[in-house]
Design a protein around this motif. Structure first.
Motif, PDB file in Angstrom:
ATOM      1  N   VAL A  65       0.828  -1.204   0.000  1.00 17.00           N
ATOM      2  CA  VAL A  65       0.000   0.000   0.000  1.00 17.00           C
ATOM      3  C   VAL A  65       0.861   1.251   0.000  1.00 17.00           C
ATOM      4  O   VAL A  65       1.952   1.286   0.577  1.00 17.00           O
ATOM      5  CB  VAL A  65      -0.940  -0.005   1.239  1.00 17.00           C
ATOM      6  CG1 VAL A  65      -0.138  -0.014   2.539  1.00 17.00           C
ATOM      7  CG2 VAL A  65      -1.893   1.169   1.218  1.00 17.00           C
ATOM      8  N   ALA A  96      -5.199  -3.826   1.233  1.00 17.98           N
ATOM      9  CA  ALA A  96      -4.674  -2.635   0.582  1.00 17.98           C
ATOM     10  C   ALA A  96      -5.540  -2.148  -0.571  1.00 17.98           C
ATOM     11  O   ALA A  96      -5.522  -0.959  -0.890  1.00 17.98           O
ATOM     12  CB  ALA A  96      -3.255  -2.900   0.071  1.00 17.98           C
ATOM     13  N   ALA A 101      -6.876   1.966   4.550  1.00 19.83           N
ATOM     14  CA  ALA A 101      -6.215   0.795   5.106  1.00 19.83           C
ATOM     15  C   ALA A 101      -5.577   1.164   6.443  1.00 19.83           C
ATOM     16  O   ALA A 101      -5.111   2.292   6.630  1.00 19.83           O
ATOM     17  CB  ALA A 101      -5.143   0.262   4.150  1.00 19.83           C
TER      18      ALA A 101
END
Length: 307
Positions: A65, A96, A101
């Motif tokens: 991410v 992600a 997140a």
């Protein structure tokens, strides 16, 4: 929030609406700009690891991410709202490919200044795997000879560049059509696995980084010199070949580590390592992205763009 989810093992990936992750004291909440995908995602989705790494459903796909911090946990001191960060979250914080997140502060690093979010998202899992295999486990030094399998893949493209920056002599296996790419990344010798047998051409190597397992891993023992090292992310030495060949074997799984990721990010900003991206997809086409990954012929990393 919107996210790419599965509702059971082996299910098709869908874009659904789920609750945002609830922040924890040691974590931050990230507005995700990009994510990238890895083979382990589909291994987990298949249920092959449900005894050791069970999923909770609905499960949000993706681990790598990159994005902007929008909320900070009460115990976090080194990260603030607005910071651009990248990470490979732990198993519990997986997810992600979503609008938001949650990531532990200890598992993230500030995004390299030289990278956009799509490039940064391609780094964590593959880059940390290569770093931990070569630097942490393999103790790679300048002048050492290393064989890196699958050099044009997500991990391989990082491994070649890391080994080159250390000052190693590098051989890699790759298909012929990717030979120019891996040479540009730093490979000194390229073995076309379609037409050449690497174990007949290479010998006296200090280190082998195996990402394929099976017969390839077994044959790789022949390449090592006495006292050499085999590092594998795809197999275990169940036949005792390391003892037969007088070498060291270590199998491992990558561990999220923000400090290491920050060190790799510094190498990226210095120009020593550059991500290789094979293709990008919008979140709505996440299922197609995983189909491309499953065909096994993608170059570098596949990235999902969220924002």
């Amino acid at each position: 929030m919107k996210a790419a989810v599965i509702t059971t093992y082996q299910a098709l990936i869908e874009i659904g609406n789920i609750h945002k992750p609830v922040i924890k004291a040691d974590s931050v909440l990230i507005a995700v700009h990009a994510a990238s995908i890895n083979p382990i995602d589909d291994i987990l989705r298949s249920g092959a690891m449900k005894d050791t790494a069970p999923l909770t459903f609905p499960h949000v796909m993706g681990y790598d991410v990159s994005g902007l911090v929008v909320e900070v946990g009460s115990d976090v001191r080194n990260i603030k709202v607005g910071d651009a960060v990248f990470a490979r979250p732990n198993q519990d914080d997986a997810g992600a490919i979503a609008e938001f997140a949650r990531v532990k502060a200890s598992e993230l690093a500030l995004k390299p200044d030289t990278l956009g979010h799509a490039e940064a998202a391609s780094v964590p899992l593959a880059g940390l795997t290569a770093w931990q295999a070569l630097i942490t486990k393999g103790k790679l030094k300048a002048g050492a000879k290393v064989l890196i399998h699958a050099g044009s893949g997500g991990v391989g493209t990082f491994a070649i560049q890391i080994a080159k920056h250390v000052g190693a002599y590098i051989a890699t296996t790759s298909s012929g059509r990717h030979a120019d790419l891996v040479k540009r990344l730093g490979a000194d010798v390229v073995i076309d696995y379609n037409t050449e047998a690497f174990d007949e051409q290479l010998s006296d190597y200090d280190l082998v980084f195996d990402m394929l397992g099976g017969d390839t891993m077994k044959r790789s023992f022949k390449v090592l010199k006495k006292g050499g090292t085999m590092i594998s992310i795809k197999g275990q030495d169940t036949e005792g070949l390391a003892a037969q060949y007088g070498v060291r074997f270590e199998g491992f799984y990558m561990e999220p580590n923000g400090t290491m990721l920050g060190e790799l990010g510094a190498w990226i900003d210095a120009g020593a390592v550059k991500p290789v991206i094979g293709n990008t997809f919008p979140m709505e086409q996440s299922a197609a992205a995983y189909e491309e990954l499953a065909n096994g012929h993608s170059v570098g990393k596949i990235v999902i763009v969220i924002r």
